[in-house]
Design an enzyme around this catalytic site. Structure first.
Site, PDB file in Angstrom:
ATOM      1  CB  ILE A   1       9.727 -29.351-102.216  1.00 42.45           C
ATOM      2  CG1 ILE A   1       8.507 -29.995-102.897  1.00 42.45           C
ATOM      3  CG2 ILE A   1      11.020 -30.031-102.627  1.00 42.45           C
ATOM      4  CD1 ILE A   1       8.501 -29.833-104.408  1.00 42.45           C
ATOM      5  CB  ALA A   2       8.336 -32.554 -97.783  1.00 46.84           C
ATOM      6  CB  VAL A   3       5.502 -36.018-101.282  1.00 49.47           C
ATOM      7  CG1 VAL A   3       4.239 -36.867-101.410  1.00 49.47           C
ATOM      8  CG2 VAL A   3       5.668 -35.116-102.503  1.00 49.47           C
TER       9      VAL A   3
ATOM     10  CG  ASN B   1      16.223 -37.636-102.396  1.00 54.28           C
ATOM     11  OD1 ASN B   1      15.602 -38.521-102.991  1.00 54.28           O
ATOM     12  ND2 ASN B   1      15.614 -36.687-101.697  1.00 54.28           N
TER      13      ASN B   1
ATOM     14  CE1 TYR C   1      13.407 -31.215-107.486  1.00 54.75           C
ATOM     15  CE2 TYR C   1      15.292 -32.241-106.429  1.00 54.75           C
ATOM     16  CZ  TYR C   1      14.074 -31.587-106.344  1.00 54.75           C
ATOM     17  OH  TYR C   1      13.542 -31.302-105.115  1.00 54.75           O
TER      18      TYR C   1
ATOM     19  CD  GLU D   1      20.439 -25.419-101.808  1.00 57.47           C
ATOM     20  OE1 GLU D   1      20.870 -24.324-102.212  1.00 57.47           O
ATOM     21  OE2 GLU D   1      19.372 -25.558-101.164  1.00 57.47           O
TER      22      GLU D   1
END
Length: 436
Positions: free
Chosen positions: A351-353, A392, A399, A387
């Protein structure tokens, strides 16, 4: 030669049809009666005429279908009883077909991608309503909205309120999807079915006859076989047509009014997310092959060990991978995610923005959709696993906010410029919210 018959007795007039399949070549013959009010008396004579014209007897029938409803109560009971009797006496399979699905099939050629809203006249200013999705010119048999009873005057406004949710769940774009309204309620209550914009078209307004039913039923039979005789029953949505004497004496007048459908908690959450996306001129849709250049550009900046284009392409081709894009009004990729559904868990693979857009809540919107997607599945797993780097802190905070719990550590899992870094293994059981 396969001989399949269908009985349509849910509308004002009865009809029967015969489908004959000769090594894949299908022909359909139809007999119709418009003698309103005498449907029950007409069905068997119509069937006898149909079989005689084809030089067949009842023992030559290999399967029977019937209009399960919704529709006229007596007609539904007669059709169901006749189908059960024929199936039991001849030892042949029986296939029920929804009157609403049959009407949707009549109109499926009107749109390529979008939704068909079917409204059938239920009398007393009420309609039987269901919604079906059309994707790549194919009608999906499982309805987006299962059959409900509704006041005719409420339909269009309520449907338009639900369209964002249906589009989101079905992977459609709200701005480009097509919408078709069909069914005989449009003729019965034309003032209640005014098209809101040019994305809408009017489909067929006639009630589907038995020829439509038999084609639907035969396809269902080829895929799924017949239904259980013991479980067969008419689909009749109206439970109450008048107030009792006691209720009237207490001051209730007229006929009972049908309330709008009540959304379950999952549907409410889907509606909320769809509304929040639209308020920010955003949308979430399935990732496409054409998106890969934009995805790779973000991936190479966002991750120290990025996925390759080949890895994304493989995920797009794999049935158990589900790939999502968060896009703006111009359909530009702002964020993306890939899920892998395994037997006991859903793995959030990546997942990335876009780095320049981080901190604006895009990741949370996308993550909430990933959970709603899992919750909306007809069967599990309902646990999402992921994970995250120990360092981070922004991701860990998100989360934690959404209820993910640490269940383990993977030592030296991630590469870094200075060596390797541990990964925290987090999971969330979204089934805890599924029926909340």
């Amino acid at each position: 030669m396969v001989n399949f018959i269908a009985i349509e007795n849910a509308s004002n007039g009865a009809s029967v049809a015969l489908l004959q399949d000769n090594s894949g070549v299908q022909t359909v013959k139809l007999q119709i009666s418009t003698n309103e009010g005498k449907n029950a008396e007409q069905v068997l004579p119509l069937l006898d005429t149909l079989l005689a014209d084809a030089k067949l007897t009842k023992t030559d029938i290999h399967g029977v279908a019937f209009s399960q409803g919704p529709g006229g109560f007596t007609g539904l009971r007669v059709a169901c009883g006749l189908a059960q009797g024929l199936a039991l006496g001849l030892q042949i399979p029986v296939v029920p077909v929804s009157s609403l699905e049959a009407s949707a099939v009549l109109s499926q050629a009107y749109i390529d991608n979008g939704f068909i809203v079917v409204a059938l006249d239920a009398r007393m200013q009420e309609v039987y309503l269901a919604v079906y999705q059309v994707k790549n010119s194919e009608l999906k048999s499982i309805p987006v909205l299962s059959p409900v009873l509704m006041q005719s005057q409420d339909v269009m406004a309520w449907v338009q309120e639900q369209l964002p949710r249906w589009c989101l769940v079905s992977g459609q774009s709200l701005s480009t999807a097509q919408y078709c309204i069909a069914g005989n309620a449009l003729s019965a209550y034309p003032e209640d079915f005014v098209l809101p914009n040019t994305q809408w078209v009017v489909g067929e307004t006639a009630w589907a006859h038995a020829d439509t039913l038999v084609s639907i039923a035969y396809k269902k039979f080829q895929k799924e076989g017949g239904a259980s005789l013991e479980a067969l029953a008419p689909l009749y949505l109206r439970d109450k047509v008048a107030f009792t004497t006691v209720e009237r004496e207490s001051g209730l007048g007229g006929n009972p009014k049908i309330a709008l459908p009540i959304l379950n908690p999952l549907e409410v959450a889907q509606n909320t997310l769809a509304t929040q996306l639209l308020e920010r001129s955003l949308w979430i849709r399935p990732l496409r092959n054409s998106d890969l250049p934009a995805v790779i550009a973000i991936e190479n900046v966002a991750h120290h060990t990025p996925w390759t284009e080949g890895m994304f392409f493989a995920a797009l081709m794999h049935i158990h991978y589900h790939n999502w894009a968060l896009v703006d009004e111009q359909d530009n990729i702002l964020a993306y995610a890939v899920q892998l559904v395994e037997p006991d868990v859903v793995n959030l693979m990546t997942i990335a923005v876009a780095p320049s857009l981080q901190g604006q809540g895009f990741g949370e919107l996308l993550l909430r959709w990933l959970e709603l997607f899992i919750m909306g599945r007809s069967q599990g797993p309902y646990v999402q696993l992921l994970e995250v780097r120990v360092s981070n802190e922004k991701a860990r905070s998100l989360y934690s906010k959404l209820g993910y719990e640490q269940i383990g550590v993977r030592k030296a899992y991630y590469e870094t410029d200075g060596g390797r870094e541990d990964a925290l293994v987090l999971q969330k059981d979204v089934s805890l919210n599924k029926g909340a």
